[in-house]
Structures are given as C-alpha cells and as structure tokens.
Design a protein around this motif. Sequence first.
Motif, PDB file in Angstrom:
ATOM      1  N   ILE A 139       0.695  -1.662  -0.053  1.00  0.00           N
ATOM      2  CA  ILE A 139       0.166  -0.120   0.091  1.00  0.00           C
ATOM      3  C   ILE A 139       0.499   1.166  -0.299  1.00  0.00           C
ATOM      4  O   ILE A 139       1.362   1.462   0.820  1.00  0.00           O
ATOM      5  N   ASP A 192      -6.937  -4.593  -3.266  1.00  0.00           N
ATOM      6  CA  ASP A 192      -7.748  -3.327  -3.193  1.00  0.00           C
ATOM      7  C   ASP A 192      -7.062  -2.571  -1.879  1.00  0.00           C
ATOM      8  O   ASP A 192      -6.805  -2.817  -0.755  1.00  0.00           O
ATOM      9  N   ILE A 193      -6.019  -1.299  -2.230  1.00  0.00           N
ATOM     10  CA  ILE A 193      -5.803  -0.536  -1.000  1.00  0.00           C
ATOM     11  C   ILE A 193      -5.985   0.258  -0.098  1.00  0.00           C
ATOM     12  O   ILE A 193      -5.426   1.694   0.306  1.00  0.00           O
ATOM     13  N   THR A 194      -7.340   0.292  -0.956  1.00  0.00           N
ATOM     14  CA  THR A 194      -8.603   1.325   0.132  1.00  0.00           C
ATOM     15  C   THR A 194      -8.914   1.142   1.551  1.00  0.00           C
ATOM     16  O   THR A 194      -8.635  -0.621   1.712  1.00  0.00           O
ATOM     17  N   THR A 195      -9.919   2.304   1.724  1.00  0.00           N
ATOM     18  CA  THR A 195     -10.642   1.646   2.979  1.00  0.00           C
ATOM     19  C   THR A 195     -11.999   0.485   2.538  1.00  0.00           C
ATOM     20  O   THR A 195     -11.924   0.248   3.611  1.00  0.00           O
ATOM     21  N   ASN A 216     -10.677  -2.250   1.515  1.00  0.00           N
ATOM     22  CA  ASN A 216     -10.157  -3.265   2.040  1.00  0.00           C
ATOM     23  C   ASN A 216     -11.102  -4.801   2.383  1.00  0.00           C
ATOM     24  O   ASN A 216     -11.219  -4.200   3.224  1.00  0.00           O
ATOM     25  N   ILE A 235      -3.606  -3.927   8.217  1.00  0.00           N
ATOM     26  CA  ILE A 235      -2.679  -2.837   9.180  1.00  0.00           C
ATOM     27  C   ILE A 235      -2.521  -2.034  10.354  1.00  0.00           C
ATOM     28  O   ILE A 235      -1.825  -1.878  10.434  1.00  0.00           O
ATOM     29  N   TYR A 290      -2.348   2.409   7.202  1.00  0.00           N
ATOM     30  CA  TYR A 290      -3.004   3.370   6.963  1.00  0.00           C
ATOM     31  C   TYR A 290      -3.654   2.668   5.776  1.00  0.00           C
ATOM     32  O   TYR A 290      -2.966   1.086   4.978  1.00  0.00           O
ATOM     33  N   PHE A 291      -4.864   2.977   4.834  1.00  0.00           N
ATOM     34  CA  PHE A 291      -5.341   3.046   3.827  1.00  0.00           C
ATOM     35  C   PHE A 291      -5.364   3.908   2.886  1.00  0.00           C
ATOM     36  O   PHE A 291      -5.391   5.634   3.959  1.00  0.00           O
ATOM     37  N   THR A 342     -12.408   1.402   7.694  1.00  0.00           N
ATOM     38  CA  THR A 342     -11.680  -0.270   7.081  1.00  0.00           C
ATOM     39  C   THR A 342     -12.711  -1.381   7.944  1.00  0.00           C
ATOM     40  O   THR A 342     -14.069  -1.074   8.335  1.00  0.00           O
TER      41      THR A 342
END
Length: 775
Positions: A44, A62-65, A67, A72, A134-135, A141
């Motif tokens: 990420i 998926d590296i966003t919230t 995921n 993390i 983090y995302f 999340t």
Amino acid sequence: MRRSLWILILAFVTFAASGTDTWKSPLSVKERQIEQGIEKRHNILGLYPSMVEIPRDSETIDITTTNPFADIQHAVCWTSNYLAGLSYKYAFLKAHGAMPGDLEAARIRADEVFEAVYRCQLVTGVRGLQARGYFLGHGPTYAERTRSDKLPFWRQGTVDGQAFRWVGDPSHHNYSDAIHGLGQYYTLAAEGAQKDRARECIDALVGYWVDNDLKIAEYDRTRPEVPILGLTDGKILNTRVFMAIAGAKVAHHATGNDKYRQVYDRLIEQYGVRALKEFKTGKGFDDAEHVFCHLDLLFRIEEAPELLAAFRKVADGLWENHKGDAQSLFTYIYYAIAPDAPEKEQRLKDALFSLQTFPTDMTVRPQMNSLNPERKPPYPTYLAAWDNEYIWKGSLLRADGWQSRTVVDIAVSPEDPMVLYAVGEEGGLYQSRDGAASWQNWIPIDQNLHRPVRAVEVGQRSRIIYVVCDDGFYLTTTGGERWNKMPVPEDGGRPVDLMVDPKNMNVLYAIASQGVYRSRDFGEEFLGQSWELLTEGLPLSQETRFFIAPGDPGRIYALVENTLFTRKMENAAWERGTGFGLGEYAERYTWLAVDPTNPDHILAGVKSTFGQMGAFSILQESTDAGQTWSNDFKAIFEVLSKAGFKGLMSLAVMSELNHLAISPKNPSCMFAAGSRGVMKSEDGGKHWTPSQEGMAIPVVRSLFVSRNSEWIFAGTPGGLYISEDGGRTWRDGNLLLQFEKNTRRELGGAAFIDAYWRARYYGLIDEETANREME
C-alpha cells in the motif's frame, strides 16, 4: 534438535502429497518470486500488511478503505523489518558490483518502503506520533466494520494532498521495530536527500518519547501514555529496556543530538550494562526478534569495546533460548555478531534448511503435525503452523494450527450434481457451481437469511433450497435471494434436520427434537406450507432422536433415551426394539444407519478401548426393524465363553466408526469416519479397510453420501475432501473455513527477504548456495 534424513524425507513426501511444492526453487528464485508477490498483494504505497485476504478474481489487493481484510494494525512493524531486509539487499548488491539497473531498482524499492514507514508518522499530523498503518481513502475500514479492538483509534489524515485512513494506539513494539528498520535503512541504503529524510524521521520518532519523559503519548492525550521502559525495577536489564537503549543510540548516531546520547548513557549506567555478567530472559519469539535485530544494528554503530562485550552477553542469553529453533533470522544475526560461537556449522545448516523449505505460495493452510509423532520440531517452514504476522516472530516449533471449521452438512442438487451446498459449523451456507473444483466458486448464499444454518437439503431444482436454523425451517425458491420460514409447528421442539422424499420431491420431512412432521403435497407453489405430525404416541422424553427412511412404505425410528421405537410411515402402531447396544460395557455410537433400499435394514454400533490396542468397534445389524440384532448381549457372551477375548476381536473393527453412511446406490458399500481417515466396507460391514490417500489431514469429523451423487464427502480439519472413486482416493474439495466465511489469506514472505539478504550480506549464504536447486 537436529533433523534426521528420515524426518526430512517424511516431511517432503507429505508436502508433495498436499499438492504444492513451491519451496523447491533455489533461494535466489524464491527471493524474486516472493518480492513480486509482496509488490502485488502486500503493498500500500510501500506499506507492507503481512497478512491479507487473497482476492477471488484479481492478482492485486484493494488498497483503499473498502479492502475486505489486510493486517494494517501491525503493518508499521513488519514494514520496518521488510525495510531492513531491502536495505541489506541494496548494500549487498552495491558491495558486489551488481548491474546498475538491478542496483537502482533495489534503491528505489527501499526508498519507497522507507517513505511508507515515514508516512505512518506524517499521516497523524503530530510530529513523531506514529500510526500503526493506513489505507487510502475515506470511510470505515474492515477493522472498523467488524469492531476490532482498535476501533477507537481509527482517524482520517492527509499526506501531500492524499487522503488516508490511519490507525493509532502506538506501542513500544511499534516504535522499536520502526527505529530498527529506519536505522538499517539510514546506515545501509539511504543516500543523498533520502539520508536527510531518514535523519528527520528518526529524530521525530525517538524524540517523541525522549522529550516526554520516556513515554509515548496517544493522539488523544486524555488516554494513558505508554512508558517506553514498561514495568521495571530500574536496575535489571530486560528486553524492553534494551529496545529503548537501542532506539536512543540509533537516534544519536543519525542526528548527533546530545539529548539522545544522554538518554543512552543514562540507561546504560542505570541498568548496569557495562558490568553485565550474563543476560537471562524467558523464551519469547516476539521480544527476541526485536532485540536480535537491534543487536545487529548496534554492532555496526557502537564502538566502545566494553559495550560491545556486554551486547554480546545479551546475544548469548537470547541465543541460549533459541539456538535449537532453526529460526533463520536469529541464527544469521547471532553468527554475524558471534562468529566464534560453538555449533556454528550445524546451526547454519538448520537456518539454511528453514529458508530452503520456505514456500513461495504463502497461503495459510491447516497444519496438524501432531498426527505424525515421527516428525520432530523444528519443522520445515512449509509444515510449521506459522505466526499470523511474521514467521520469525512466531515459531517453527508449533505443530498444529490454522485448522478449518468442520463442514457439518452437504447436499447435492438432483437437477445438476455439479451444484453442491455445504454448511459450516459456524452456520455459514455455501454453494459451488463447479463440483467443488475451485475455492473461488464456493460462494456464501446466506446473506439474506440473517441466521446460522445447521443443515441443508435441495429440492427438485437447484434454486429450491431448504435449511434448518435454530429458530425453524426455511425455504428459498430463488437460490437464496429470498427466504421464507415454513410453518412447521413449533411444539415439536428444537429443529434438527430436514429431508426431501426421493419419490415425491414436493414432500418434506422436518425433524425436530420432539417430533417429525411431513409436508402435504399441494404442488410446487405451496412447498412446505402444510404439515402433519408423524410421531404421536411416543413416551415423553427431554430429547428424542429420529431417523427417517422414506419408502413404500417408509419407516420412522425413534431413539427415546436408550430405547428404540419404530413404526411404518402410514397408520401403524409404534413397536419397541430389543437388544440395542451393550449397556455399560461399551459406548454406543450416536448414529443409526438405515439402508436406503430397505427401511427394515438398520445398523448400529458400539465402541470401546483395550489397553494399547486403542479403540475398536462392533457393529450390530437388524433386518427386522430392530426386533432382533446381530452381536447382541447373548451373542457376545457366547463368543467370549467359547473363544475369549480373541474371539471377541474377530467380531471387532480395530478403529472408530463414526458417522457411518450406507451408499444409496449399493447398500453393501458403507463408509465411516475412522480413527484415522475413512473406513470402507464393500461387504455389508464384515470387513473394513482404511482410506486416506490424498487427505492433507486424515482426521474425519463428518461424512456424507448423497442419493444424487456417486461422490463421498468428508469434513476434516484440512477442509472438505471428496472421493470420486468410491472411497479409494480423496481430493481437495476446496472449501476451507478458517477465516471470514470461506475466504483465504496469505502471508507476504517479508520474513524470507529479511533473513535471506542478511545472510547474503554477511557471507553466510554464498552464490552457489543461493542458486542451488533443492535436492
């Protein structure tokens, strides 16, 4: 403990049988493959989440919230260790005249991962306060949606105009791993402007607790602060104090700021490091990983001979706990620090073996080495039950772990035998549309049901599904899109099971703890809408177990406490069976197996143990609906009086026979879950043979046959297994219930990168060894 050749062979054979052999590649090839996997699915913007959910239909995560799962909350720790490995890689390639392109790629990747560690500070908006990870993006999340223990600590942040969702709640371990990784990067890989950024990052990180009386403050300063030294008597050196000592030294080395030297000197003096005679601590892989890594760096940046001698004692104390564990990272650090230490040749062989048996497919799989006492720890890396974050933080000594929840029911569509339904012990309902050929096609279909499932049955069409839940019996005619509770009378007690009549699939049998109900056939549009009770007139009991044999006429069996009752399905009185079980002399199995071709033919069984012989079973058979039984008390007594225990053993099966099932196609063919694997009989139960070929873990906890399929299904700690050849061999059914529903997870393999490049840098793995094929 040293591995014998026999143990090594056993381990390799077992792993080959499990269908994956990615450990066999040369170390240099594995390094490239693992690095490629990290950059695809554990990346990420350089941040390394150690465990991630494997996407069903993509090579990248998926590296966003949004995921669905990535670890993390521990990412800054393992990103820092990964950064250390990448820093060693760059230093090794530079020292050995690597091709400019390779060297530049190594530098760029190390810089990218450093920026991820630094970003964990910058995203908080507070200088030196470090996020756990983090995302990208906005919104809750995975951890917030599932109410993890870090729920209060998720916040929104921005770095260089990019929105991030970050998690706080810093710990001394977060700061310890980060300063180690940053220190390795600063001394081995950072160049030019990156050296300056690394210096600023280190200064902010260590200064955050140095300037706050050696305490890490939370983002919300109303919460308790984290003392960097923990609970200490102020005199005796321990692992946590040593982490703080190392952090202060790295900060002073990088910045030259005298405040860090003062803290370093004060802690050295206060805890008597210079006069240290020996270092003792309990065995713990987590703290050992931290301190070994700090020692590695301290031996590069500390020059005082008396302190290096004291640090050697710390290393010796840790090594005494872990020298037999084959932990590659620990071994390479220790012999870099202490090249004169004893047993070097053997310990380096063990460490190399752990890297050589490190797989590149790091899907988390069930392990149950305890079934094979001839295997001795430390196990080959692919056979050990890994730590959930970082292999060197865990143990190659752990035999068992990551086991699947049991599949407790299976149903096969009469319309299409490639359509399967399964129930997990947690209550999940799953559908496969490809005959269990792939894990991606086992799809949960209970999203609209909102309650756990206990059993499943399929109607005339694949879209018609019946399930048993704790609060009743449910039906969908739309493949799970909409569910309706069937009006089965609730005075029958707890819902237990459900069966479709094979002669008329508009008729259902709903089995409860106090009665059996049959639905009336008013056509498909009124499935399960009208019911009649079939079990009136039985003695009252807290719990009665029912067994249904549809037919013409069909039959119902009822086990009321220890007594068997039976009646024909249509307008017949209850009859009491005789001679069932062997009383207090043997434990009766909970199953009663009814011949699907002859409702009057039933089997029961008992089990017992005798000394070192272990468990044995005796079958009892009735061909007159339980009025008489083979191997009853009288028959057993006669055998014992004439032939003694040897005669009794001639009647026994030397195995447990759990979950006995009779083939709907051939009643002479029977299957049972044995003490190990599946037991199979082709002569009506007279002779039994074991079957487990193909099973990764031959412990069978459930067993199913279906009138709609020739296949046999077994639920094991290794997931669902299927036999397509009458029980001779077994294949993976691809339903593994370890995590959320049937999702799969993997580790990233940064532990390999970390240990491998250290060993290359220190000359403990040479070029020939790195490129050698595994024999």
